[in-house]
Design a protein around this motif. Structure first.
Motif, PDB file in Angstrom:
ATOM      1  N   ARG A 129      42.004  48.687  52.668  1.00  0.00           N
ATOM      2  CA  ARG A 129      42.660  48.368  53.941  1.00  0.00           C
ATOM      3  C   ARG A 129      41.955  48.978  55.149  1.00  0.00           C
ATOM      4  NH1 ARG A 129      47.728  48.356  50.752  1.00  0.00           N
ATOM      5  NH2 ARG A 129      47.743  50.607  50.866  1.00  0.00           N
ATOM      6  N   LYS A 130      40.996  49.882  54.889  1.00  0.00           N
ATOM      7  CA  LYS A 130      40.228  50.429  56.018  1.00  0.00           C
ATOM      8  C   LYS A 130      39.423  49.331  56.703  1.00  0.00           C
ATOM      9  CE  LYS A 130      39.894  55.200  54.485  1.00  0.00           C
ATOM     10  NZ  LYS A 130      39.054  56.180  53.773  1.00  0.00           N
ATOM     11  N   ASP A 131      39.098  48.263  55.939  1.00  0.00           N
ATOM     12  CA  ASP A 131      38.488  47.091  56.560  1.00  0.00           C
ATOM     13  C   ASP A 131      39.648  46.226  57.065  1.00  0.00           C
ATOM     14  OD1 ASP A 131      37.427  44.525  57.075  1.00  0.00           O
ATOM     15  OD2 ASP A 131      35.729  44.955  55.744  1.00  0.00           O
ATOM     16  N   HIS A 132      39.821  46.209  58.383  1.00  0.00           N
ATOM     17  CA  HIS A 132      41.016  45.583  58.952  1.00  0.00           C
ATOM     18  C   HIS A 132      41.041  44.069  58.804  1.00  0.00           C
ATOM     19  CE1 HIS A 132      42.492  49.369  60.399  1.00  0.00           C
ATOM     20  NE2 HIS A 132      41.271  49.651  60.836  1.00  0.00           N
ATOM     21  N   ARG A 133      39.941  43.478  58.342  1.00  0.00           N
ATOM     22  CA  ARG A 133      39.905  42.024  58.166  1.00  0.00           C
ATOM     23  C   ARG A 133      40.537  41.591  56.842  1.00  0.00           C
ATOM     24  NH1 ARG A 133      33.609  41.373  58.444  1.00  0.00           N
ATOM     25  NH2 ARG A 133      33.931  43.098  56.988  1.00  0.00           N
ATOM     26  N   ILE A 134      40.692  42.539  55.917  1.00  0.00           N
ATOM     27  CA  ILE A 134      41.090  42.162  54.556  1.00  0.00           C
ATOM     28  C   ILE A 134      42.601  42.125  54.361  1.00  0.00           C
ATOM     29  CG2 ILE A 134      40.919  42.791  52.101  1.00  0.00           C
ATOM     30  CD1 ILE A 134      38.179  43.926  52.648  1.00  0.00           C
ATOM     31  N   ARG A 135      43.087  41.040  53.762  1.00  0.00           N
ATOM     32  CA  ARG A 135      44.469  40.926  53.298  1.00  0.00           C
ATOM     33  C   ARG A 135      44.423  40.784  51.779  1.00  0.00           C
ATOM     34  NH1 ARG A 135      44.117  41.921  57.750  1.00  0.00           N
ATOM     35  NH2 ARG A 135      45.255  41.191  59.569  1.00  0.00           N
ATOM     36  N   LEU A 136      45.578  41.027  51.138  1.00  0.00           N
ATOM     37  CA  LEU A 136      45.597  41.064  49.672  1.00  0.00           C
ATOM     38  C   LEU A 136      46.526  40.005  49.085  1.00  0.00           C
ATOM     39  CD1 LEU A 136      45.993  44.952  49.453  1.00  0.00           C
ATOM     40  CD2 LEU A 136      43.865  43.676  49.232  1.00  0.00           C
ATOM     41  N   SER A 137      46.167  39.543  47.901  1.00  0.00           N
ATOM     42  CA  SER A 137      47.014  38.628  47.142  1.00  0.00           C
ATOM     43  C   SER A 137      47.036  39.099  45.692  1.00  0.00           C
ATOM     44  CB  SER A 137      46.447  37.207  47.241  1.00  0.00           C
ATOM     45  OG  SER A 137      47.306  36.303  46.585  1.00  0.00           O
ATOM     46  N   PHE A 138      48.204  39.059  45.064  1.00  0.00           N
ATOM     47  CA  PHE A 138      48.308  39.531  43.677  1.00  0.00           C
ATOM     48  C   PHE A 138      49.024  38.504  42.807  1.00  0.00           C
ATOM     49  CE2 PHE A 138      48.110  43.450  46.192  1.00  0.00           C
ATOM     50  CZ  PHE A 138      47.060  44.088  45.559  1.00  0.00           C
ATOM     51  N   GLY A 139      48.463  38.275  41.623  1.00  0.00           N
ATOM     52  CA  GLY A 139      49.085  37.347  40.684  1.00  0.00           C
ATOM     53  C   GLY A 139      48.480  37.480  39.311  1.00  0.00           C
ATOM     54  N   ASN A 140      48.970  36.650  38.394  1.00  0.00           N
ATOM     55  CA  ASN A 140      48.414  36.596  37.051  1.00  0.00           C
ATOM     56  C   ASN A 140      47.737  35.241  36.856  1.00  0.00           C
ATOM     57  OD1 ASN A 140      49.379  39.137  36.313  1.00  0.00           O
ATOM     58  ND2 ASN A 140      51.309  38.307  35.553  1.00  0.00           N
ATOM     59  N   HIS A 141      46.435  35.279  36.606  1.00  0.00           N
ATOM     60  CA  HIS A 141      45.661  34.059  36.396  1.00  0.00           C
ATOM     61  C   HIS A 141      46.082  33.391  35.080  1.00  0.00           C
ATOM     62  CE1 HIS A 141      42.119  31.515  35.872  1.00  0.00           C
ATOM     63  NE2 HIS A 141      41.864  31.712  37.153  1.00  0.00           N
ATOM     64  N   PRO A 142      46.158  32.035  35.050  1.00  0.00           N
ATOM     65  CA  PRO A 142      46.615  31.378  33.814  1.00  0.00           C
ATOM     66  C   PRO A 142      45.739  31.679  32.593  1.00  0.00           C
ATOM     67  CG  PRO A 142      45.754  29.771  35.399  1.00  0.00           C
ATOM     68  CD  PRO A 142      45.934  31.067  36.129  1.00  0.00           C
ATOM     69  N   ARG A 143      44.464  31.960  32.793  1.00  0.00           N
ATOM     70  CA  ARG A 143      43.596  32.163  31.626  1.00  0.00           C
ATOM     71  C   ARG A 143      43.843  33.494  30.914  1.00  0.00           C
ATOM     72  NH1 ARG A 143      37.718  29.660  32.852  1.00  0.00           N
ATOM     73  NH2 ARG A 143      37.489  29.740  30.591  1.00  0.00           N
ATOM     74  N   ILE A 144      44.601  34.407  31.539  1.00  0.00           N
ATOM     75  CA  ILE A 144      44.910  35.651  30.824  1.00  0.00           C
ATOM     76  C   ILE A 144      46.068  35.447  29.840  1.00  0.00           C
ATOM     77  CG2 ILE A 144      44.118  37.141  32.721  1.00  0.00           C
ATOM     78  CD1 ILE A 144      47.141  37.786  33.195  1.00  0.00           C
ATOM     79  N   VAL A 145      46.772  34.305  29.981  1.00  0.00           N
ATOM     80  CA  VAL A 145      47.962  34.078  29.165  1.00  0.00           C
ATOM     81  C   VAL A 145      47.614  33.891  27.687  1.00  0.00           C
ATOM     82  CG1 VAL A 145      49.856  32.448  28.739  1.00  0.00           C
ATOM     83  CG2 VAL A 145      49.365  33.208  31.068  1.00  0.00           C
ATOM     84  N   ASN A 146      46.579  33.097  27.417  1.00  0.00           N
ATOM     85  CA  ASN A 146      46.244  32.738  26.026  1.00  0.00           C
ATOM     86  C   ASN A 146      46.018  33.947  25.122  1.00  0.00           C
ATOM     87  OD1 ASN A 146      46.242  30.222  27.202  1.00  0.00           O
ATOM     88  ND2 ASN A 146      44.026  29.987  27.205  1.00  0.00           N
ATOM     89  N   SER A 147      45.398  34.991  25.677  1.00  0.00           N
ATOM     90  CA  SER A 147      44.991  36.107  24.815  1.00  0.00           C
ATOM     91  C   SER A 147      45.960  37.288  24.845  1.00  0.00           C
ATOM     92  CB  SER A 147      43.592  36.570  25.242  1.00  0.00           C
ATOM     93  OG  SER A 147      43.592  36.850  26.615  1.00  0.00           O
TER      94      SER A 147
END
Ligand SMILES: [Zn+2]
Length: 160
Positions: A57-75
């Motif tokens: 966040r020290k780089d004021h241009r950056i915003r964040l997004s969090f989730g679970n990618h579908p490809r992690i589900v299979n394993s």
């Protein structure tokens, strides 16, 4: 000025060995400046720690997004996936977080029908979470038009 609405800071840092966004000479070359970037974190085993998030966040241009990618589900087992989902729901409260995702459906690994059902379940849980938190979703939908239709069906059934 330009906006990058979808990039992966964790992967970029692994590839470049840098600890953040650096000007790699592109702004002089292309005569553009990035004014805003949304870093998508979609592998819960690699979510940044609280001190790493402060650093980012020290780089004021950056915003964040969090989730679970579908490809992690299979394993992963449902117990693990439930824990991953819980992690997402907690980390969304961290500051400068602007969306849920990326999440969605992906059958390029040719999951069996049980694993595909699991993808739908965890995708729809994240859609409901987005509604609860009043955040937009970043959608990943990869394979063919049938898959896109399944993605849209989940969205229509779970989003206002
Ligand atoms: Zn992505």
């Amino acid at each position: 000025m330009a906006v990058d609405a979808h990039f992966h800071l964790d992967q970029l840092m692994v590839k470049t060995g840098f600890t953040g966004i650096h000007d790699m000479g592109t702004s002089d070359f292309y005569k553009i400046k990035l004014s805003l970037l949304i870093a998508n974190y979609c592998n819960p085993t690699r979510f940044p720690t609280s001190s790493e998030r402060s650093e980012i966040r020290k780089d004021h241009r950056i915003r964040l997004s969090f989730g679970n990618h579908p490809r992690i589900v299979n394993s992963n087992s449902t117990t693990t996936l439930d824990m991953f989902f819980k992690n997402v729901s907690f980390i969304l409260a961290s500051s400068k977080t602007v969306s849920v995702g990326e999440c969605g459906l992906d059958t390029t690994d040719r999951p069996n029908s049980q694993n595909f059902q699991k993808q739908i379940t965890y995708f729809e849980k994240q859609l409901s979470l987005a509604v609860q938190t009043n955040l937009p979703v970043v959608i990943h939908s990869r394979r063919d038009n049938n898959l896109n239709l399944s993605t849209l069906t989940s969205m229509v059934n779970n989003l206002p």
